[in-house]
Design an enzyme around this catalytic site. Sequence first.
Site, short mmCIF file in Angstrom:
data_model
loop_
_atom_site.label_atom_id
_atom_site.label_comp_id
_atom_site.label_asym_id
_atom_site.label_seq_id
_atom_site.Cartn_x
_atom_site.Cartn_y
_atom_site.Cartn_z
N ASP A 179 0.88 -0.98 -0.01
CA ASP A 179 0.29 0.19 -0.17
C ASP A 179 0.71 0.85 -0.30
OD1 ASP A 179 -1.80 1.58 0.99
OD2 ASP A 179 -2.51 0.84 2.51
N GLN A 235 0.72 6.75 1.41
CA GLN A 235 1.10 6.94 2.37
C GLN A 235 3.32 7.62 1.16
OE1 GLN A 235 0.23 9.65 3.98
NE2 GLN A 235 -1.90 8.24 4.78
N LYS A 257 -3.08 12.96 -3.05
CA LYS A 257 -2.03 12.58 -1.90
C LYS A 257 -0.68 13.32 -2.47
CE LYS A 257 -4.03 8.66 1.45
NZ LYS A 257 -4.44 9.92 2.41
N1 C6P Z 1 -5.35 8.04 4.43
C1 C6P Z 1 -5.21 9.41 6.23
O1 C6P Z 1 -6.11 10.31 6.73
P1 C6P Z 1 -7.66 6.77 0.02
O2 C6P Z 1 -8.60 7.14 0.65
O3 C6P Z 1 -8.53 4.84 -0.70
O4 C6P Z 1 -7.89 7.15 -1.24
O5 C6P Z 1 -6.86 6.05 0.64
C2 C6P Z 1 -7.02 5.04 1.90
C3 C6P Z 1 -5.91 4.76 2.57
C4 C6P Z 1 -5.19 3.48 2.24
N2 C6P Z 1 -3.89 3.36 3.04
C5 C6P Z 1 -3.23 4.25 3.58
C6 C6P Z 1 -1.60 3.07 4.15
C7 C6P Z 1 -3.97 5.74 3.64
O6 C6P Z 1 -3.48 6.20 4.25
C8 C6P Z 1 -5.31 5.32 2.95
C9 C6P Z 1 -5.65 7.04 3.45
C10 C6P Z 1 -5.93 8.88 4.48
O7 C6P Z 1 -4.12 8.52 6.34
C11 C6P Z 1 -7.34 9.66 4.93
S1 C6P Z 1 -8.51 7.60 5.97
#
Ligand code: C6P
Length: 404
Positions: free
Chosen positions: A198, A201, A224
């Site tokens: 994943d 980040q 992001k």
């Molecule tokens: N974290 C945070 O504030 P999406 O929502 O599908 O774009 O990403 C989900 C997601 C998956 N893995 C990791 C490691 C993430 O950090 C995130 C999204 C945001 O930390 C929103 S909860």
Amino acid sequence: MIDIDKIRKDFPILSRKVNGKPLVYFDNAATSQTPQQVIDVIVDYYQNYNANIHRGVHSLSQEATDAYEEAREKIRAHFNVKHKEEIIFTAGTTHGINLVANGFSSLIKKGDEVLVSALEHHSNIVPWQMLCERTGAKLKVIPMTQEGELDKLAFAELFTEKTKLVFVNHVSNALGTINPIKEIIAKAKEVGAAVLLDGAQAAPHIKADVQVLDVDFYVVSAHKMCGPTGVGILYGKKDWLEKLPPYQGGGEMIDQVTFEKTTYAGLPHKFEAGTPNICGGIAFGVALDYMNEIGFDKIAAYEHELLVYGTQELLKIEGLRIYGTSAEKTAVISFNIEGLHPYDIGTIVDKLGVAVRTGHHCAQPIMDYYKIPGTVRASFSFYNTKEEIDVLVESVKKAKMMLS
Ligand code: C6P
């Protein structure tokens, strides 16, 4: 060195006020801000060539198709993906993970084991739990340490010949820890397990080379990394993507449809049913151009300076504890002040113009490990400054005074 004054001028939102104070945006891990170059591309798309793609012979459709496919090529080059068709456009990281987890339902059986880490976002836990419920496979967890790192001693023993899949985040969203992905991939290879990283980040800070990593799947969200919401990509090795069944049925993912039988399109279209986020995909490509022009090495070096400075200044506040103290981390500072609720701190600093995230950050198992309800999380980006960190520190001090 990056030219911070020039960069800040690219982000119109950074000059607005919030609650009468200049905005200090430190919620970049939740979503990043958008440079004018990306906003312009979005406006240009809707003003000049908005059309459906891969369907029309008319000129507008051709233009939109070319721009969308050009974005796929930019993304391919950015992550050093071998074949363009190994890039699947998705709605974001969550969508990409669910696509893979769903596909593995037919490839995993009772008795197989899948490994997750204790540092995951719910998006990289729940889809796999659902997979295990469907198939009878066993979910095993790589434990974490007080520093917020994966427990390297424990993890080696968790890999067995039953391990079929390993899914770990490249960087933890709640703590910023950069995980030892090379070691995890090497260990998985020894037992013949597939690895999904994943990268949600990591991608905004570290340029991942999927061929050098030799990883099976890598997922990211555009929002992001200076792009729009609702778009991301799944990278998958061709062999795996060919083995996995389609996730959704619909237009564009088919070869031939009759009521007796449907055959599917080849990659990447097999996984891209329905009208995609066309403008989002094009804008993602431009966001990558923007970040690459600054340079990921420069971004990482500058953000590290912010991390060191922010850590040093926040720790001067009595009673403040930082969660996630790994030597290898991105510019994320998760903290609490003894006796105070993170939500109260977040609410007060917002009144002073500072945007931070409070709560469990969609990573409840990490909060359970530390036995806390949540943290205040300040996450920095390359357009932030040390002066903004000073504002954060003063605001947290004020919050502490008001709440004590
Ligand atoms: N974290 C945070 O504030 P999406 O929502 O599908 O774009 O990403 C989900 C997601 C998956 N893995 C990791 C490691 C993430 O950090 C995130 C999204 C945001 O930390 C929103 S909860």
